[in-house]
Enzyme design. Structure first.
Site, PDB file in Angstrom:
ATOM      1  CG  HIS A 165      49.169  44.524  40.026  1.00 29.45           C
ATOM      2  ND1 HIS A 165      49.265  43.225  40.486  1.00 29.45           N
ATOM      3  CD2 HIS A 165      50.193  45.204  40.602  1.00 29.45           C
ATOM      4  CE1 HIS A 165      50.298  43.130  41.299  1.00 29.45           C
ATOM      5  NE2 HIS A 165      50.877  44.311  41.390  1.00 29.45           N
ATOM      6  CB  VAL A 178      52.920  38.082  35.654  1.00 35.92           C
ATOM      7  CG1 VAL A 178      52.032  38.446  36.837  1.00 35.92           C
ATOM      8  CG2 VAL A 178      52.682  36.642  35.241  1.00 35.92           C
ATOM      9  CG  ASN A 229      45.389  41.894  35.598  1.00 33.37           C
ATOM     10  OD1 ASN A 229      44.516  41.280  36.222  1.00 33.37           O
ATOM     11  ND2 ASN A 229      46.599  42.076  36.086  1.00 33.37           N
TER      12      ASN A 229
HETATM   13  C1  GRF Z   1      42.374  42.815  43.663  1.00 35.95           C
HETATM   14  O1  GRF Z   1      43.184  43.451  44.620  1.00 35.95           O
HETATM   15  C2  GRF Z   1      42.993  42.908  42.302  1.00 35.95           C
HETATM   16  O2  GRF Z   1      43.712  44.089  42.110  1.00 35.95           O
HETATM   17  C3  GRF Z   1      43.940  41.737  42.303  1.00 35.95           C
HETATM   18  O3  GRF Z   1      43.247  40.717  42.981  1.00 35.95           O
HETATM   19  C4  GRF Z   1      42.311  41.303  43.891  1.00 35.95           C
HETATM   20  C5  GRF Z   1      40.973  40.733  43.548  1.00 35.95           C
HETATM   21  O4  GRF Z   1      39.977  41.102  44.464  1.00 35.95           O
HETATM   22  N1  GRF Z   1      44.330  41.374  40.956  1.00 35.95           N
HETATM   23  P1  GRF Z   1      38.440  40.838  44.115  1.00 35.95           P
HETATM   24  O5  GRF Z   1      38.299  39.334  43.841  1.00 35.95           O
HETATM   25  O6  GRF Z   1      38.081  41.659  42.919  1.00 35.95           O
HETATM   26  O7  GRF Z   1      37.701  41.236  45.342  1.00 35.95           O
END
Ligand code: GRF
Length: 226
Positions: A115, A150, A113
């Protein structure tokens, strides 16, 4: 440069715009990248990333959570698509559904993931608002292995991003996003090539490079270590 023997098959889960998905697709076009994007799955029909994936020639499937009666039924539908595409590594990229412990366990140590903070700080939603309110002067982004909690799990790679005077949420999130688009392909390359391995609840890195270039964005492990 790493010699790639077999590209690991990656599934990408999205809920919206999919800019991190774009970055992974672009990186995986390089012949020496150790992963290929086998399928993109969105849980929302309005996720514009689905069309972007199809335009890029990637298999893209809608698995709507809302038509499934339970989380388990939704996740069984996800797994059916992932196994049909022989996915080995799963990447959440702006995927906005909490996954059950059973699904997380099924993909244990094969699931990443991203974040938009330096974890373990600022887990959860509205990250940039909370970073700005805190007065922190450095933020960033993290790619980690998914666990049932999470935004928790072994950290694969992080990039640091400055908070600048006069920043708004939009300005800060755009700056962090630029770093995300470099960090996620880098982290997936390390993970897929076995150079970032889960050992207990931490990542062990097997890197050739020494940390000599700390130019922005500050990234650990360093960018040229693939
Ligand atoms: C990103 O900031 C990611 O870190 C977070 O959700 C956002 C997704 O953006 N989990 P995208 O859909 O990849 O443009």
């Amino acid at each position: 440069m790493l010699e790639v023997t077999r590209r690991r098959r990656v599934g990408v889960l999205i809920s919206g715009r999919g800019s991190n998905m774009d970055a992974l697709i672009a990186a995986a076009r390089a012949p020496d990248y150790p992963a290929s994007i086998a399928v993109v799955i969105a849980n929302r029909a309005d996720a514009i990333g689905l069309d972007k994936a199809r335009d890029a020639g990637i298999a893209a499937t809608l698995v709507e959570h809302k038509i499934h009666p339970t989380r388990e039924a939704f996740e069984a539908a996800l797994n059916a698509v992932l196994s049909a595409h022989r996915v080995e590594i799963l990447c959440n990229a702006g995927f906005m559904r909490v996954l059950t412990p059973g699904f997380v366990e099924h993909w244990r140590d094969r699931h990443l993931n991203i974040h938009p903070s330096l974890l373990p700080g600022f887990k959860g939603l509205n990250t940039h608002e909370r970073v700005l309110a805190s007065g922190a002067l450095i933020t960033g982004c993290t790619v980690h292995v998914v666990r049932a909690d999470v935004d928790a799990g072994p950290i694969v790679a992080q990039a640091a991003v400055p908070v600048l005077a006069g920043d708004t949420v939009d300005r800060l999130s755009a700056r962090v996003m630029t770093a995300e688009h470099v960090l996620y392909p880098h982290a997936l390359a390390l993970f897929a090539s076995g150079r970032a391995k889960v050992v207990g609840e931490r990542i062990e890195h097997v890197l050739n490079a020494t940390i000599s270039d700390a130019s922005w964005p500050l990234m650990s492990p360093v960018l040229d270590s693939r």
